[in-house]
Design an enzyme around this catalytic site. Structure first.
Site, PDB file in Angstrom:
ATOM      1  N   PRO A   1       0.833  -1.216   0.000  1.00 54.46           N
ATOM      2  CA  PRO A   1       0.000   0.000   0.000  1.00 54.46           C
ATOM      3  C   PRO A   1       0.863   1.260   0.000  1.00 54.46           C
ATOM      4  O   PRO A   1       1.879   1.303   0.681  1.00 54.46           O
ATOM      5  CB  PRO A   1      -0.779  -0.117   1.315  1.00 54.46           C
ATOM      6  CG  PRO A   1      -0.663  -1.526   1.746  1.00 54.46           C
ATOM      7  CD  PRO A   1       0.602  -2.058   1.170  1.00 54.46           C
ATOM      8  N   GLU A   2       0.463   2.236  -0.794  1.00 53.39           N
ATOM      9  CA  GLU A   2       1.176   3.507  -0.850  1.00 53.39           C
ATOM     10  C   GLU A   2       0.261   4.605  -0.294  1.00 53.39           C
ATOM     11  O   GLU A   2      -0.783   4.302   0.266  1.00 53.39           O
ATOM     12  CB  GLU A   2       1.609   3.794  -2.296  1.00 53.39           C
ATOM     13  CG  GLU A   2       2.574   2.729  -2.822  1.00 53.39           C
ATOM     14  CD  GLU A   2       3.054   2.994  -4.249  1.00 53.39           C
ATOM     15  OE1 GLU A   2       2.960   4.139  -4.722  1.00 53.39           O
ATOM     16  OE2 GLU A   2       3.527   2.049  -4.893  1.00 53.39           O
TER      17      GLU A   2
END
Ligand SMILES: [Zn+2]
Length: 271
Positions: free
Chosen positions: A2-3
């Site tokens: 996840p960013e």
């Protein structure tokens, strides 16, 4: 992994769901994800405290608690936060820690690969990796962004992914922003023209904003709090599209490795 857009999506969903609720119990199925303090103290620190506010810093989620302390959650590779599980329902196979809330429902922290990090700390601002984080793209003005690129010979993609220089851009969105800005990811940062630097800054912010709007990209294990997938995946131009046709020029998308990360680009569109 996840960013920024994925973690921001989770933050916004949790804002609506759990802020103001009390944690009445903590169920630990695998203590490996609890980094500090030790399991027993971790449970004690969280029991009967209310979640006052949720903050996102880079990829870190911070729950500010009524006790004055904070629960920090780093999802790392495969972490998920899922809500609600009804009291009485069985946990999932990858459920490591569950937080029972005052409404009787559970917030589950799932993590297949156990790289996630849960902490209860007095001052989250003092965590080493928080102190080291560079500014986020949304907190920069164009001149500051230009300055970051100006004197560095590092490859532009590697530079914009360096969290100590500028935080929040991971591999996926670096690939996408560079394609949109028509810039070859392997170019040294200091070779970008003034116009290219402006375009790249614009496209970074645009791609992050759009990804947040669509709930992030469900690649690997990322899902939203509801368990639904993020819808931005269908807008990807280059990421994970090796050998497929470029949507702009019909050339083939290539994949190389830069600083150990899969780098996708179109050599016709990106110069
Ligand atoms: Zn192309």
């Amino acid at each position: 992994m996840p960013e920024l857009p994925e973690v921001e999506t989770i933050k916004r969903e949790l804002d609506k769901i759990i802020v103001g609720k009390k944690i009445t119990d903590i169920i630990v199925n695998n203590a490996k994800v609890i980094r500090e303090p030790k399991k027993e103290k971790f449970i004690k620190e969280l029991k009967n405290v209310t979640i006052k506010k949720i903050i996102r810093k880079g990829k870190l989620l911070i729950f500010e608690l009524s006790s004055g302390k904070a629960l920090t959650i780093h999802l790392k590779m495969t972490g998920q936060l899922i809500y609600p599980r009804q009291g009485g329902a069985s946990p999932g196979r990858a459920t490591r820690v569950s937080f029972k809330l005052s409404n009787g429902k559970l917030l589950d922290f799932n993590d297949t690969r156990l790289f996630g990090e849960l902490r209860v700390v007095d001052h989250w601002q003092n965590l080493k990796f928080i102190k080291e984080l560079g500014p986020e793209p949304f907190d920069l003005i164009i001149d500051e962004f230009k300055e970051i690129l100006k004197n560095r010979r590092t490859k532009v993609k590697v530079l914009i992914m360096d969290q100590k220089v500028i935080s929040g851009i991971g591999n996926l969105y670096a690939n996408e922003a560079l394609f949109r800005a028509k810039i070859d990811p392997g170019r040294p940062a200091n070779t970008l023209s003034d116009k290219e630097r402006e375009l790249l800054f614009k496209e970074i912010k645009l791609v992050l904003r759009q990804a947040i709007k669509y709930g992030g990209s469900s690649v690997d294990d990322y899902v939203r709090v509801s368990g639904k997938k993020g819808n931005y995946t269908k807008f990807h131009q280059v990421y994970d599209r090796k050998g497929e046709d470029c949507f702009k020029c019909k050339g083939k998308i290539q994949r190389i490795s830069l600083a150990g990360r899969g780098t996708y680009f179109c050599s016709k569109c990106q110069k």
